[in-house]
Structures are given as C-alpha cells and as structure tokens.
Design a protein around this motif. Sequence first.
Motif, mmCIF file in Angstrom:
data_model
loop_
_atom_site.group_PDB
_atom_site.id
_atom_site.type_symbol
_atom_site.label_atom_id
_atom_site.label_comp_id
_atom_site.label_asym_id
_atom_site.label_seq_id
_atom_site.Cartn_x
_atom_site.Cartn_y
_atom_site.Cartn_z
ATOM 1 N N ARG A 202 15.543 39.926 108.403
ATOM 2 C CA ARG A 202 16.317 39.704 109.629
ATOM 3 C C ARG A 202 17.632 40.475 109.501
ATOM 4 N N ALA A 204 21.132 42.036 111.285
ATOM 5 C CA ALA A 204 22.124 42.128 112.365
ATOM 6 C C ALA A 204 22.730 43.518 112.310
ATOM 7 N N THR A 246 13.178 42.513 111.762
ATOM 8 C CA THR A 246 13.568 42.029 113.076
ATOM 9 C C THR A 246 15.052 42.350 113.235
ATOM 10 N N THR A 248 18.682 42.140 115.371
ATOM 11 C CA THR A 248 19.593 41.595 116.377
ATOM 12 C C THR A 248 20.685 42.627 116.585
ATOM 13 N N ALA A 267 27.361 36.872 112.290
ATOM 14 C CA ALA A 267 26.058 37.439 111.924
ATOM 15 C C ALA A 267 25.529 36.891 110.612
ATOM 16 N N SER A 268 26.416 36.393 109.763
ATOM 17 C CA SER A 268 26.004 36.020 108.406
ATOM 18 C C SER A 268 25.115 34.791 108.348
ATOM 19 N N ALA A 269 25.203 33.921 109.336
ATOM 20 C CA ALA A 269 24.512 32.635 109.248
ATOM 21 C C ALA A 269 23.002 32.757 109.424
ATOM 22 N N GLN A 270 22.557 33.660 110.298
ATOM 23 C CA GLN A 270 21.144 33.702 110.669
ATOM 24 C C GLN A 270 20.444 34.989 110.257
ATOM 25 N N HIS A 271 21.062 35.768 109.386
ATOM 26 C CA HIS A 271 20.470 37.055 109.030
ATOM 27 C C HIS A 271 20.454 37.253 107.515
ATOM 28 N N ASP A 272 19.489 38.060 107.074
ATOM 29 C CA ASP A 272 19.401 38.412 105.655
ATOM 30 C C ASP A 272 20.292 39.596 105.317
ATOM 31 N N ALA A 319 24.414 36.321 103.311
ATOM 32 C CA ALA A 319 23.831 37.559 103.827
ATOM 33 C C ALA A 319 24.311 38.767 103.035
#
Length: 430
Positions: A202, A204, A246, A248, A267-272, A319
């Motif tokens: 994932r 961002a 994926t 964003t 961006a750090s919370a939901q992305h690798d 992340a």
Amino acid sequence: MGTPSTTPTSAASAASAPPARAHLKPLDVALGELLARAAPLPGPETISTFDADGRVLAQDLTSSLDVPAHDNSSMDGYALRTADWVEGGVLQVNQRIPAGSSGHALAANSAARIFTGAPIPPGADAVVMQEDCDAVDATEGQAHAGVRIKVQPQAGQWIRRRGEDVAAGAVVLHRGERLTPASLGLAASIGFDKLQVAPRVRVALFSTGDELVMPGQVAPADMKPGAIYNSNRFFLRALLLRLGCTVTDLGIVPDRLDATVAALQGASAQHDLILTSGGVSVGEEDHIKPAVQTLGELNLWQIAMKPGKPFAYGKVGAAHFIGLPGNPVSSFVTFLVLVRPFLLRLQGARETAVSPVAMPAHFDWPKADKRREFLRARCNAAGGLDLFANQSSGVLTSAVWGDGLIDNPAGQVIAHGDTVQFIPFSALLL
C-alpha cells in the motif's frame, strides 16, 4: 591594553560559511542498507490463479502428478512398432485414438491412427507424422484400412514421455518467485486453481512543489512563469501499479513545512510506504528532510549516483518513507534502481536485481563523473549502443527514446568500441 578578542569575528565567519558537503553513500552500500530494512509484509492472501499475474508467490508449489500423466503423441499421425516397418509395406490400422481416450495393445503388423496428446497404445514405440504416411484403402487386400509408412521410423520419435515436463513430488514454483503468464499456466497444469501470494504494498504517493501544475488544470498558454506540469506523478503511479502496489494519490503538497508534516502524518497510518518526489534537496524550500525527522527518522540521505543524488529513506511511524528527486529523469532512474528492488523485497521476492548485458558502446563519453552514472542509451542495428545526446536529469525524452540504462562506474570514461554494462528497460519495467 589587552589583546583584542577574535571570538566574534571567528563566530561570524563560521556562521556565514556554507555547510559542509554531505558524504555521498556508494550506491551498492545504500541499496544493501535499503533492502535490509525491507522486511516482507505479513499476511499472504489466497487468490484465483487467473488473477495472480505479476504477484509474488508465498508458497512452494509441489506437483502431485506427472505431467504429462502418460506417454503421448506430439503429432497427428500413426503409432507403431518400429520392428514392424518394412519399406513399401502396409500396416493395418485397427484403432483410432483421439486425445482424451486410450487405445489397446497393438497387434502384430498394425498401426493406430493417433492424434496429438493421445496416449501411446501399449506396444508402440514410435509415432510417424501423417505427412510421412499414405492411407491405404481396405480394398487393397486388407481386412482393415491400412497405412504405408514412407520413411523409416526411429524408436521414441514424436513421443512425449510421462513426467518429462513435471515429475510427481517436484517443486515446480518456489516461494518468492514473481508470477508470469507462463508460471500461471504451469500452476494450472498441476491442478492449482488458487495461489497464496504476498499482499500488495500500500503506497501513498505525493509530489511537493509550488511550481507544479496538473495537466488539464491550466492550459499551456496560461502557465505562469516558472510553472511546470507534474510529469513525475504520472510515471511513478504507473510504475507502482506495474509492481502490483495499491496506490493512494495524495496529489501536490504545498512547499511548506506544516503542509509536508501533515501529509506525511496522515499517510503513515494506512500505508506501508510513503513515496514522494521533490523537496529532498538542501534548498530553503525543501521541507521533506525536516518533516520526516520531526515525525520519525531518516536513515539514508544522498547517494553517489547520477542522476539521482538527492534520494532519502526513513520511517514515519510504522510506514517506510522514500523521497525521490524532483527532476523527472532522476526520479525515474532512482525508482528503477532503488525503489523497484525495495518494493519487490517487501513482497518477499527472492530476486530483485536485473542482470546487465555486456554490449559495445558506439559513442564516446570522455568526461568521467565522480558518481556512478546511469546513461540513457538505445540499441542500434549494428548490435551496439547509441547514447542520447542530452543526458540532463530534466530531459525525460531520453527515457522514452532509450531502450535502457548504461551502468557506468564512477570515474570511468567510455571510448567507442568499449564494452559497457546495459540494463534494458524491458527487464526493469516488468
């Protein structure tokens, strides 16, 4: 009278002096450190084999059967015993074996009409393709229709042996392999309709720079002085998607420290991985470095490569963070050389490098650089490499014109006819 103090003058001189030049890390060292931090992501997923092209396999695939499952014909023709062949003689044809069926043992002096993929009947030791045979009607004194074999057959010809492709118990695809259309077919040939693959990374993605404008928002005739269209956003997104990520797309972040911090934090919370372009140099409007250091840590900064010196790696929360240069060719090349293997390693891929091809240079490059260079070049009809005339990091035309990159060591000049190491885009862009 005492001796005048020199401290104020020395302090002023130190304050006005330019900062010391940062040490540039060798590319191989930087890549090694980068890959060491790329622990494969947890949580493999099971997907249809139909949908697994380009994904990284998260399991060994072991075959439970032989492929092919039986000796079979690789041609349409006639199965026979070579010992029964006589020049000019006729063999009786008393069975017909299409693919998907099986025949019975050959009688003496007989042949079986057989089709591609059909099992070889017991007793037969060769197949003769139909182009080398003449069919004979039963009216020529034969109880059954017959066949005249025009060439002497050799034992084993046109027979595919059981297990010659895959033997039962063999591992045909290994964990960490990146799946291709051919490997999907191989998986299906041993009965796998679903595969365990590594999760998608994932990512961002955002750009920084007040000079950036998106195509379609402002007509070329209305562009303000100093404004440029954001090309990096387009090729970076495409490269990420090709690697199974994926994406964003967070757009363009203003050249302000607070805006950069907010974008990174969100961006750090939901992305690798957070991937940025621009803002990683040392100018007053380059806010990536202080923003990352405010939120996390910066582990790599400035690489001894050209183009692409201002490359950054760090962590923002959990992340990974990678900052690419703003110049389009620098961003493009550093992605291929550094980000591509990093993303593959996050997916558990065993092989992340692309082997260069030794080719002759059909040009002169007389001025060596202190940094390792990646020159855009194209294959020519004479079997050598031509060099794009303008190797500037802002000339994206060179990446479209070229077939790949010449990996030229630091301090190395190139003379016409020298052997160079060429990395094709066709391998890097898979």
